[in-house]
Design a protein around this motif. Structure first.
Motif, PDB file in Angstrom:
ATOM      1  N   ASP A 149       0.828  -1.214   0.000  1.00 19.41           N
ATOM      2  CA  ASP A 149       0.000   0.000   0.000  1.00 19.41           C
ATOM      3  C   ASP A 149       0.861   1.263   0.000  1.00 19.41           C
ATOM      4  OD1 ASP A 149      -2.372  -1.381  -0.077  1.00 19.41           O
ATOM      5  OD2 ASP A 149      -2.654  -1.379   2.103  1.00 19.41           O
ATOM      6  N   GLN A 150       1.972   1.247   0.706  1.00 15.31           N
ATOM      7  CA  GLN A 150       2.863   2.418   0.742  1.00 15.31           C
ATOM      8  C   GLN A 150       3.507   2.651  -0.617  1.00 15.31           C
ATOM      9  OE1 GLN A 150       5.341   1.184   4.043  1.00 15.31           O
ATOM     10  NE2 GLN A 150       4.312   2.577   5.464  1.00 15.31           N
ATOM     11  N   ILE A 151       3.901   1.583  -1.284  1.00 18.20           N
ATOM     12  CA  ILE A 151       4.496   1.725  -2.618  1.00 18.20           C
ATOM     13  C   ILE A 151       3.472   2.289  -3.589  1.00 18.20           C
ATOM     14  CG2 ILE A 151       5.480   0.470  -4.575  1.00 18.20           C
ATOM     15  CD1 ILE A 151       6.711  -1.483  -2.562  1.00 18.20           C
ATOM     16  N   LYS A 152       2.243   1.798  -3.533  1.00 23.73           N
ATOM     17  CA  LYS A 152       1.191   2.288  -4.419  1.00 23.73           C
ATOM     18  C   LYS A 152       0.846   3.744  -4.139  1.00 23.73           C
ATOM     19  CE  LYS A 152      -2.359  -0.451  -4.984  1.00 23.73           C
ATOM     20  NZ  LYS A 152      -3.450  -1.384  -4.622  1.00 23.73           N
ATOM     21  N   ALA A 153       0.885   4.133  -2.869  1.00 28.47           N
ATOM     22  CA  ALA A 153       0.580   5.524  -2.514  1.00 28.47           C
ATOM     23  C   ALA A 153       1.716   6.455  -2.909  1.00 28.47           C
ATOM     24  CB  ALA A 153       0.308   5.634  -1.016  1.00 28.47           C
ATOM     25  N   GLY A 154       2.962   5.958  -2.832  1.00 31.63           N
ATOM     26  CA  GLY A 154       4.114   6.782  -3.176  1.00 31.63           C
ATOM     27  C   GLY A 154       4.683   7.538  -1.989  1.00 31.63           C
TER      28      GLY A 154
END
Length: 245
Positions: A10-15
């Motif tokens: 989720d953190q990678i997708k959010a940036g």
């Protein structure tokens, strides 16, 4: 750039990540303070909106930045990266075929292959994470067959058992209990470990039982009573013989 090894999906997708009331871009580590207002162009944004706008303005959206990663990080070919870009831009298969000078069936096949790759990656991720968590999440300590009443007291994972043993025993070899817990689940774990000092189906006198338990914990009478109550030890009606079933 922050290490992806430390980031969730989720953190990678959010940036970005949130840490100590700060939103930190995972690509350039720019920080936005929660509760502060940011002016971007002619507009005012709170921290969450500002970091999302930052992704658009500075990183061509999160997707654009991720597609710029090297092949080792992505495990994708240049063709696959371009196709992802085309799909993300909502171009039709016909439009993509014209841009890439390929047939419509080729584009559709590539779309299918990417979906299949994503499906396989999702299943692989689930398998890998379960392989790391299975002992802590699914594996429960064994319930002795002579348990007098099986209930929630026995729903203890292997990790919980290790934590309880570390907390309540000063030593596991030789076995030294520092206190008898009041919580039932912890008590089951403690009694189970003490019961391992007895041989199955061997007959013991009360004096022998007391000596074994006293070497582990001073209040041997209380421990002996609990071991009988929980079914870790059996005894004759006259109390002259004890055994571990």
């Amino acid at each position: 750039m922050l290490s992806f090894d430390e980031l969730s999906l989720d953190q990678i997708k959010a940036g970005y990540i949130e840490s100590n009331d700060e939103l930190i871009c995972i690509f350039c580590e720019r920080k936005y303070k929660v509760g502060q207002i940011y002016k971007i162009g002619e507009n005012l944004y709170d921290a969450h909106t500002a970091v999302k706008q930052h992704m658009i303005d500075e990183h061509n959206h999160v997707l654009g930045e991720l597609l710029e990663l090297d092949k080792k990080s992505l495990s994708m070919s240049d063709v696959q990266k371009r196709m992802i870009s085309y799909f993300a831009s909502k171009k039709t298969d016909k439009e993509i075929a014209e841009i890439t000078h390929t047939t419509l069936s080729t584009v559709r096949q590539q779309r299918y292959q990417l979906k299949e790759k994503a499906r396989q990656a999702k299943v692989f991720l689930a398998i890998y994470e379960l392989s790391e968590d299975v002992n802590d999440f699914k594996a429960y300590i064994d319930i002795h067959q002579s348990a007098t009443m099986v209930d929630d007291r026995y729903l203890t994972t292997l990790k919980e058992e290790r934590d309880i043993l570390d907390k309540l025993f000063d030593s596991l070899e030789p076995l030294k209990l520092n206190r008898l817990p009041a919580k039932q689940k912890q008590k089951v774990v403690v009694l189970k470990r003490i019961s391992e000092q007895f041989d199955i189906d061997k007959e013991y006198t009360e004096k022998e039982v007391n000596a074994i338990i006293e070497s582990i914990y001073d209040e041997y009478v209380t421990v002996r009573r609990y071991m009988i109550e929980y079914g870790f030890l059996k005894r004759t009606d006259d109390g002259t013989k004890y055994w571990k079933p």
